[in-house]
Design an enzyme around this catalytic site. Sequence first.
Site, PDB file in Angstrom:
ATOM      1  CG  ASP A  64      16.844 -38.453   6.888  1.00 44.42           C
ATOM      2  OD1 ASP A  64      16.384 -38.329   5.634  1.00 44.42           O
ATOM      3  OD2 ASP A  64      17.756 -37.785   7.327  1.00 44.42           O
TER       4      ASP A  64
ATOM      5  CG  ASP B 272      21.616 -35.091  11.117  1.00 43.80           C
ATOM      6  OD1 ASP B 272      21.648 -35.249  12.354  1.00 43.80           O
ATOM      7  OD2 ASP B 272      21.673 -36.282  10.478  1.00 43.80           O
TER       8      ASP B 272
ATOM      9  NE  ARG C 299      15.176 -39.158   1.431  1.00 44.71           N
ATOM     10  CZ  ARG C 299      15.622 -38.952   2.432  1.00 44.71           C
ATOM     11  NH1 ARG C 299      15.497 -39.506   3.188  1.00 44.71           N
ATOM     12  NH2 ARG C 299      16.994 -38.260   2.251  1.00 44.71           N
TER      13      ARG C 299
ATOM     14  NE  ARG D 285      21.271 -43.906   4.348  1.00 45.47           N
ATOM     15  CZ  ARG D 285      20.615 -45.068   4.825  1.00 45.47           C
ATOM     16  NH1 ARG D 285      20.793 -46.029   4.357  1.00 45.47           N
ATOM     17  NH2 ARG D 285      19.997 -44.792   6.092  1.00 45.47           N
TER      18      ARG D 285
ATOM     19  NE  ARG E 126      18.846 -33.539   5.339  1.00 47.22           N
ATOM     20  CZ  ARG E 126      18.563 -34.726   5.418  1.00 47.22           C
ATOM     21  NH1 ARG E 126      18.425 -35.297   6.754  1.00 47.22           N
ATOM     22  NH2 ARG E 126      18.222 -35.624   4.418  1.00 47.22           N
TER      23      ARG E 126
ATOM     24  CG  ASP F  33      27.647 -49.152   2.254  1.00 46.10           C
ATOM     25  OD1 ASP F  33      26.608 -47.957   2.395  1.00 46.10           O
ATOM     26  OD2 ASP F  33      27.367 -49.989   2.831  1.00 46.10           O
ATOM     27  N   GLY F  34      27.267 -45.400   1.573  1.00 44.09           N
ATOM     28  CA  GLY F  34      26.629 -44.615   0.564  1.00 44.09           C
ATOM     29  C   GLY F  34      25.370 -45.274   0.065  1.00 44.09           C
TER      30      GLY F  34
END
Length: 482
Positions: free
Chosen positions: A261, A251, A175, A93, A182, A124-125
């Site tokens: 994240d 990740d 962002r 996403r 990662r 769903d992204g």
Amino acid sequence: MSLPDRLAWPNRFASLGPEFFTELPAQGLPEPHWVAHSPVCAALLGWPAGWTAQPDALAVFAGNATWPGMRPLASAYSGHQFGVWAGQLGDGRALWLGEVDTPHGPQELQLKGGGLTPYSRRGDGRAVLRSSIREFLCSEAMAALGVPTTRALCITGSRLPVMRETVETAAIVTRVAPSFLRFGHFEHFAHHGRPDALRALAEWFIAHHAPDCADAPEPAVALLRKVALQTADLMAHWQAVGFCHGVMNTDNMSLLGLTLDYGPFGFMDGFDPMHVCNHSDDRGRYAYARQPSVAFWNLHALAQALLPLLDGEPEAAGERLLDAVEAYRERFAQQMLGRLRAKLGLEGEQAGDQALADDFLKLMAASRADFTQSWRRLSRALADPEPLRDLFIDRAALDAWLARWHARVTPGAEARMRAVNPAVVLRNHLAEGAIRAAQQGDFGEIERLRDVLARPFDEPLLPSDAALPPDWAATLEVSCSS
């Protein structure tokens, strides 16, 4: 000349080739609107204060358009989630807009919530307004605290419905980071038996983000050691401010040692070393006290991924990589003690400093004393210990500890301590207040809180911003959907 026409986009990551990513446009938000933006992050990019009024700015950061030079793509990576190999993951996403030249060097821009990609799996992204506000505020708050982190430029929103536990509205947070690579990027190509791609990625990363490793006898070992040291520094930062990430999968671990994240994060209220901020983490793998050891585990996973890059017998090569990972232990211990000394206002080094810090933390844990307020009130305890004593059940034990502390601190400790022990952090109830207002169409609280969090070591104008959490905050839960 408009801002878009002035921007240069070197897009170095795109030079790696299509096996590392998939190029595709975002799935934009219908009828988008601005929710919030960060003037400090815009200044980092060298953009003017009024950049949001630039041509097509809203459309670009809602995923409906691009500026000249942008090259949207989603990258491929894999990883371990909750200690279990999860296979291929990737930007499910998130969409990389490109890399822009700035006064501080190239910075990558990424839309989080820009729609489906080939790596979305069952998702769903999309991102929702709630989670976007949390990431926006925490990214900028962590930067103000001095913690290495990705940044947040802006949030755009829409009435587009998105299903999570309930129906929510969609949003996109933009962002910013020098790189979003990662641990899982290396794991991906190692797992799939692609040493050529693995080597290309390592050489690219070293050339652009770790040039000091290029001339080492074994660049991959030097790279791992560098990542281990940066990760140790990051963990010491997190522990020192009482930050819990909540989902330290490989990740979600940055190769640059950045906080990456923001999902089910939380700043500690009442101090419990085994506090688990992620409601989805039913086994407590990512509890506060376990974060440093989890980072060490993740570094071993990265070492395993880098093994194909080394020559010689695998066992001997593995030992060299493990030696590089071991640098983490000493660095973390050193950095953590240094931060605790600073929080205690201590100058110089004495043999009893670790015990002094540990004993204060034990007293805090025994009373479930508020993490942020305990340290902040300690900053004033030389002049007036009563506000600090109010947080503790066993006051006699605290008084005995304070006597030891008094014998160790030196003049000027109060000012030094207030410069490292924040008055304000992004507690869950503060974020929740901004979220609830935004869900009613009032975005003012986001920007007000953004400005308060930009000065975490100052006493806020509203005492409630630095106060102990209200009773209702105990019912708040965050999960991986947060």
